[in-house]
Design a protein around this motif. Structure first.
Motif, PDB file in Angstrom:
ATOM      1  N   LEU A  34       0.830  -1.202   0.000  1.00 40.57           N
ATOM      2  CA  LEU A  34       0.000   0.000   0.000  1.00 40.57           C
ATOM      3  C   LEU A  34       0.869   1.259   0.000  1.00 40.57           C
ATOM      4  O   LEU A  34       0.601   2.214  -0.734  1.00 40.57           O
ATOM      5  CB  LEU A  34      -0.921  -0.025   1.216  1.00 40.57           C
ATOM      6  N   GLY A  35       1.932   1.256   0.784  1.00 35.85           N
ATOM      7  CA  GLY A  35       2.856   2.390   0.821  1.00 35.85           C
ATOM      8  C   GLY A  35       3.578   2.589  -0.495  1.00 35.85           C
ATOM      9  O   GLY A  35       3.753   3.727  -0.965  1.00 35.85           O
ATOM     10  N   VAL A  36       3.990   1.506  -1.130  1.00 40.09           N
ATOM     11  CA  VAL A  36       4.625   1.605  -2.444  1.00 40.09           C
ATOM     12  C   VAL A  36       3.630   2.122  -3.474  1.00 40.09           C
ATOM     13  O   VAL A  36       3.972   2.933  -4.338  1.00 40.09           O
ATOM     14  CB  VAL A  36       5.223   0.238  -2.862  1.00 40.09           C
ATOM     15  N   GLY A  37       2.392   1.666  -3.360  1.00 41.18           N
ATOM     16  CA  GLY A  37       1.354   2.155  -4.269  1.00 41.18           C
ATOM     17  C   GLY A  37       1.108   3.647  -4.112  1.00 41.18           C
ATOM     18  O   GLY A  37       0.939   4.368  -5.105  1.00 41.18           O
ATOM     19  N   VAL A  38       1.098   4.128  -2.885  1.00 47.46           N
ATOM     20  CA  VAL A  38       0.938   5.564  -2.653  1.00 47.46           C
ATOM     21  C   VAL A  38       2.118   6.329  -3.240  1.00 47.46           C
ATOM     22  O   VAL A  38       1.943   7.396  -3.847  1.00 47.46           O
ATOM     23  CB  VAL A  38       0.775   5.855  -1.142  1.00 47.46           C
ATOM     24  N   THR A  39       3.315   5.785  -3.099  1.00 43.93           N
ATOM     25  CA  THR A  39       4.497   6.424  -3.678  1.00 43.93           C
ATOM     26  C   THR A  39       4.378   6.516  -5.193  1.00 43.93           C
ATOM     27  O   THR A  39       4.658   7.572  -5.782  1.00 43.93           O
ATOM     28  CB  THR A  39       5.767   5.636  -3.310  1.00 43.93           C
ATOM     29  N   VAL A  40       3.970   5.430  -5.818  1.00 39.85           N
ATOM     30  CA  VAL A  40       3.807   5.426  -7.277  1.00 39.85           C
ATOM     31  C   VAL A  40       2.757   6.454  -7.700  1.00 39.85           C
ATOM     32  O   VAL A  40       2.957   7.189  -8.676  1.00 39.85           O
ATOM     33  CB  VAL A  40       3.441   4.005  -7.771  1.00 39.85           C
ATOM     34  N   PRO A  60      17.328   8.961 -10.849  1.00 45.21           N
ATOM     35  CA  PRO A  60      15.932   9.008 -10.383  1.00 45.21           C
ATOM     36  C   PRO A  60      15.547   7.882  -9.430  1.00 45.21           C
ATOM     37  O   PRO A  60      14.542   7.982  -8.722  1.00 45.21           O
ATOM     38  CB  PRO A  60      15.125   8.936 -11.678  1.00 45.21           C
ATOM     39  N   ILE A  61      16.319   6.823  -9.383  1.00 46.10           N
ATOM     40  CA  ILE A  61      15.983   5.701  -8.502  1.00 46.10           C
ATOM     41  C   ILE A  61      16.148   6.101  -7.039  1.00 46.10           C
ATOM     42  O   ILE A  61      15.307   5.765  -6.201  1.00 46.10           O
ATOM     43  CB  ILE A  61      16.869   4.473  -8.824  1.00 46.10           C
ATOM     44  N   LEU A  62      17.203   6.829  -6.733  1.00 49.33           N
ATOM     45  CA  LEU A  62      17.494   7.184  -5.343  1.00 49.33           C
ATOM     46  C   LEU A  62      16.384   8.017  -4.692  1.00 49.33           C
ATOM     47  O   LEU A  62      15.914   7.661  -3.604  1.00 49.33           O
ATOM     48  CB  LEU A  62      18.843   7.902  -5.252  1.00 49.33           C
ATOM     49  N   PRO A  63      15.916   9.106  -5.298  1.00 48.92           N
ATOM     50  CA  PRO A  63      14.832   9.848  -4.642  1.00 48.92           C
ATOM     51  C   PRO A  63      13.532   9.047  -4.554  1.00 48.92           C
ATOM     52  O   PRO A  63      12.781   9.190  -3.583  1.00 48.92           O
ATOM     53  CB  PRO A  63      14.651  11.096  -5.495  1.00 48.92           C
ATOM     54  N   ALA A  64      13.280   8.201  -5.530  1.00 48.37           N
ATOM     55  CA  ALA A  64      12.065   7.380  -5.466  1.00 48.37           C
ATOM     56  C   ALA A  64      12.148   6.401  -4.288  1.00 48.37           C
ATOM     57  O   ALA A  64      11.160   6.208  -3.569  1.00 48.37           O
ATOM     58  CB  ALA A  64      11.872   6.631  -6.779  1.00 48.37           C
ATOM     59  N   VAL A  65      13.312   5.822  -4.080  1.00 49.30           N
ATOM     60  CA  VAL A  65      13.486   4.901  -2.954  1.00 49.30           C
ATOM     61  C   VAL A  65      13.438   5.665  -1.637  1.00 49.30           C
ATOM     62  O   VAL A  65      12.860   5.188  -0.652  1.00 49.30           O
ATOM     63  CB  VAL A  65      14.812   4.118  -3.092  1.00 49.30           C
ATOM     64  N   LEU A  66      14.030   6.854  -1.595  1.00 46.53           N
ATOM     65  CA  LEU A  66      14.025   7.653  -0.373  1.00 46.53           C
ATOM     66  C   LEU A  66      12.621   8.143  -0.012  1.00 46.53           C
ATOM     67  O   LEU A  66      12.360   8.473   1.145  1.00 46.53           O
ATOM     68  CB  LEU A  66      14.976   8.843  -0.506  1.00 46.53           C
TER      69      LEU A  66
END
Length: 95
Positions: A34-40, A60-66
């Motif tokens: 659910l948290g990953v979905g909200v991030t997306v 772009p991977i680093l800020p998305a992971v952060l």
């Protein structure tokens, strides 16, 4: 007449512990997804220009992971805690 027993046998206790661990793991995984979905969705809908900044970032991977990792952990903890609090209590042994 059987004496009143609230204790579980070792096998029953072991099975009960595994059931509880599976229950916790399922709820934590659901919360993390659910948290990953909200991030997306935050990135996809470009809330506050977040998606644009991430797309134009050098890595772009680093800020998305952060952004995604804390959201996933927070949602996992919240879903697991709410599942534990709302879980109905029932005795394993009937008197």
């Amino acid at each position: 007449m059987m004496p009143d027993r609230d204790e579980l046998t070792p096998e029953e206790a072991r099975r009960d512990h595994w059931e509880m661990l599976h229950f916790l793991a399922f709820n934590a995984a659901f919360g993390a997804l659910l948290g990953v979905g909200v991030t997306v969705l935050l990135i996809w809908f470009d809330v506050g220009g977040l998606g644009t900044r991430i797309v134009h970032a050098q890595n772009p991977i680093l800020p998305a992971v952060l952004i995604g990792a804390p959201l996933a952990l927070t949602f996992a903890a919240a879903v697991t805690a709410s599942a534990i609090m709302l879980m109905p209590y029932r005795k394993k042994k009937q008197r």
